[in-house]
Design a protein around this motif. Sequence first.
Motif, PDB file in Angstrom:
ATOM      1  N   PRO A  21       3.158  -7.758  -6.216  1.00  0.00           N
ATOM      2  CA  PRO A  21       2.037  -8.151  -7.085  1.00  0.00           C
ATOM      3  C   PRO A  21       1.632  -7.095  -8.100  1.00  0.00           C
ATOM      4  O   PRO A  21       1.358  -7.421  -9.263  1.00  0.00           O
ATOM      5  N   ALA A  22       1.581  -5.821  -7.713  1.00  0.00           N
ATOM      6  CA  ALA A  22       1.111  -4.785  -8.627  1.00  0.00           C
ATOM      7  C   ALA A  22       2.002  -4.658  -9.863  1.00  0.00           C
ATOM      8  O   ALA A  22       1.540  -4.250 -10.925  1.00  0.00           O
ATOM      9  N   ILE A  77       3.166   2.254 -10.373  1.00  0.00           N
ATOM     10  CA  ILE A  77       1.939   1.526 -10.067  1.00  0.00           C
ATOM     11  C   ILE A  77       1.648   1.552  -8.569  1.00  0.00           C
ATOM     12  O   ILE A  77       2.529   1.289  -7.744  1.00  0.00           O
ATOM     13  N   LEU A  78       0.390   1.865  -8.245  1.00  0.00           N
ATOM     14  CA  LEU A  78      -0.104   1.795  -6.876  1.00  0.00           C
ATOM     15  C   LEU A  78      -1.263   0.821  -6.820  1.00  0.00           C
ATOM     16  O   LEU A  78      -2.126   0.818  -7.711  1.00  0.00           O
ATOM     17  N   ALA A  79      -1.282  -0.010  -5.804  1.00  0.00           N
ATOM     18  CA  ALA A  79      -2.421  -0.900  -5.601  1.00  0.00           C
ATOM     19  C   ALA A  79      -3.612  -0.087  -5.106  1.00  0.00           C
ATOM     20  O   ALA A  79      -3.455   0.948  -4.445  1.00  0.00           O
ATOM     21  N   LYS A  80      -4.809  -0.537  -5.433  1.00  0.00           N
ATOM     22  CA  LYS A  80      -6.022   0.205  -5.063  1.00  0.00           C
ATOM     23  C   LYS A  80      -6.108   0.413  -3.554  1.00  0.00           C
ATOM     24  O   LYS A  80      -6.538   1.485  -3.103  1.00  0.00           O
ATOM     25  N   ASP A 474      -6.167  -2.860  -9.346  1.00  0.00           N
ATOM     26  CA  ASP A 474      -6.692  -3.755  -8.318  1.00  0.00           C
ATOM     27  C   ASP A 474      -5.547  -4.472  -7.627  1.00  0.00           C
ATOM     28  O   ASP A 474      -4.526  -4.804  -8.246  1.00  0.00           O
ATOM     29  N   ASP A 475      -5.711  -4.745  -6.339  1.00  0.00           N
ATOM     30  CA  ASP A 475      -4.685  -5.489  -5.621  1.00  0.00           C
ATOM     31  C   ASP A 475      -4.505  -6.860  -6.258  1.00  0.00           C
ATOM     32  O   ASP A 475      -5.483  -7.510  -6.652  1.00  0.00           O
TER      33      ASP A 475
END
Length: 497
Positions: A21-22, A77-80, A474-475
Motif C-alpha cells: 500500500p505505501a 517509503i515507510l508506513a507511519k 499514513d498507512d
Amino acid sequence: MHATRPSRAFDEMNAEAGVRPAYQGIAAWIAQHGLAALATKRGEAEALFRRVGITFAVYGEGGDPERLIPFDVIPRILAKSEWDRLARGLTQRVKALNAFIGDVYGGQEIVRAGRIPAALVAQNEAYCRPMEGFRPPAGVFTHISGIDLVRTGADDFYVLEDNCRTPSGVSYMLENREAMLRLFPGLCSDHRLAPVGHYPEELLETLKEAAPPNCKGAPRVAILTPGHFNSAYYEHCFLADEMGVEVVEGADLFVEDDIVFMRTTAGPKRVDVVYRRVDDDYLDPRVFKPESMLGVPGIFAAYRAGNVTLANAPGAGIADDKAIYPFVPEMIRFYLAEEPLLQNVPTFLCERDADRAYVLDNLDKLVVKLARGSGGYGMLVGPHATAAQRAEFAQRITAKPQDYIAQPTLALSTVPTLAEAGIAPRHVDLRPYVLMGKEVRIVPGGLTRVALREGSLVVNSSQGGGTKDTWVVDDGPAKPGLGVVADSPAQSQRQGG
C-alpha cells in the motif's frame, strides 16, 4: 553498512499480493509518466545539487576529492505504523546509550554488576579519562545520535551500529527532501509526507537546552568545524546557516578565565554551546593531542568549569564502539528495566577465544569489521572475498584479535531504484537522527543510503553508495489530487519538509 546478498531479499515495494500500500502512489506515478520522466528528473536533481554545491570528500583517491553523492529520485517509503515502532525503539536505545556513557565516567555500576567486561571499558581507545567524574548539563552526553538500521522482513528491523560521536549525513536528508519538493510537488502533496525540514530548529533547541550552568541570558551556539578539507564541511556550513549560528574553526575561538569567546568584527562574543564536529583527539591541545591545530586551547577546562557545553561530550564514542555494541541490549535492561524494542545483529568478538575460532573457520560466511572503523574501510565481506583476501584477514585477526568483530550475513531489504537499465531493486539501510535534550526528538524518517551497483551491499557514500529521500506516510495508499497537481521544479519550498 554491509551484509551479504542472500538468494532472496525482502522487497519493500512488492508483496505476493502486489504492490504494498505505501508504494501504490509511486507505482501509479511511474506507470503514468514512464522511465523517461524519471530520467529527466534525475538530471534535474543532479543539476540542482551541483548548483547548490552538495559535495562529499573522498580521501585517498587522488585529484579533486569532492564529488556529488548520487541521489536516486525514487523515494524509500515507510508506513507511519512502521516508523512509530522504530521511533519507540530508537528513543529507548539512545536513552540507554546515554545512561551508559554517564555510568562509564561515573560509578561504572554496569561493570561492577558484571554485565559488561571491565576490560572493554578500561582498555578501550575511545575511553576518555579526562571525563572521569564529570557530569554535563542535564546528564546528556550524546545530544545527536545516528542509529544505523537495516531491514530483513516486513516486521524485522535490526540496529547495525550506533553513532554517538559526530554522526554526519543529516544535511543530505534535508536536501533530498528539498529536491523532491522541487521535482515532484504534486506527488509529495498527494502522499502527505511527515515533515523533516524542522530538524534544524529541533537541533538548535536541543543545543540551547544543553546550556552550561554559568550561561547568562540566551545561549549562544556555534558549530566547530575542522575546516573545508573535512568530508562533511558542507554539512557544517549548511546546519549553521539553517540554525542561524556561526560556523567557526579553532582559530576563531579563544579561552580566557575558563570562558570561551568567538572573535567577531564587533569584538569578542561569549560562546555557551559548541556543537563540535572535531574529533576528541584534536579538540584541545592542552588535554589531548598537543600538536593539534584544529581545536581550542583551554576549551576542556572551560567545559569542566561549567562555562561551555560541548556537544557531543568528549568520550561519547565509547558507546558506539563495535566491541561495546553487543552489550547494548543488556544496557537497556540494566538502566531502563525494559526489554529491547530493536534487536542487534548477532556479533562475534574476535578477542574471545571461542568467537575467534568460529570466525576463522567461517570467514566465507561472515562480515568482518574493524571494531573502531567507519565508512566501510578495513572490512571483509567474506562471501564476496577471494581466498587470498580471506587468508589475509585471518592473519590480521590472529595478530590483533581485539581489533575485529564479525557478524553473520544479513538479507538487506531492497527498494526500487532508477538504474541504467531501468528500475531495479537495490539494497538500503536507514540512519535516523535522534536528538536528546530535555526530551528526545526524532524527525520522521532519516537518511536512506542505497547501494547503487547491482548486487552490492555497500551503501557508504565513501564507498560509492547513494542516497534517497525517506518518506513516512499514513498507512494505506496515497490519495491523488489532494494537493498540488503539477510537478514543477519552480514550486520549491520547505513546506512541511
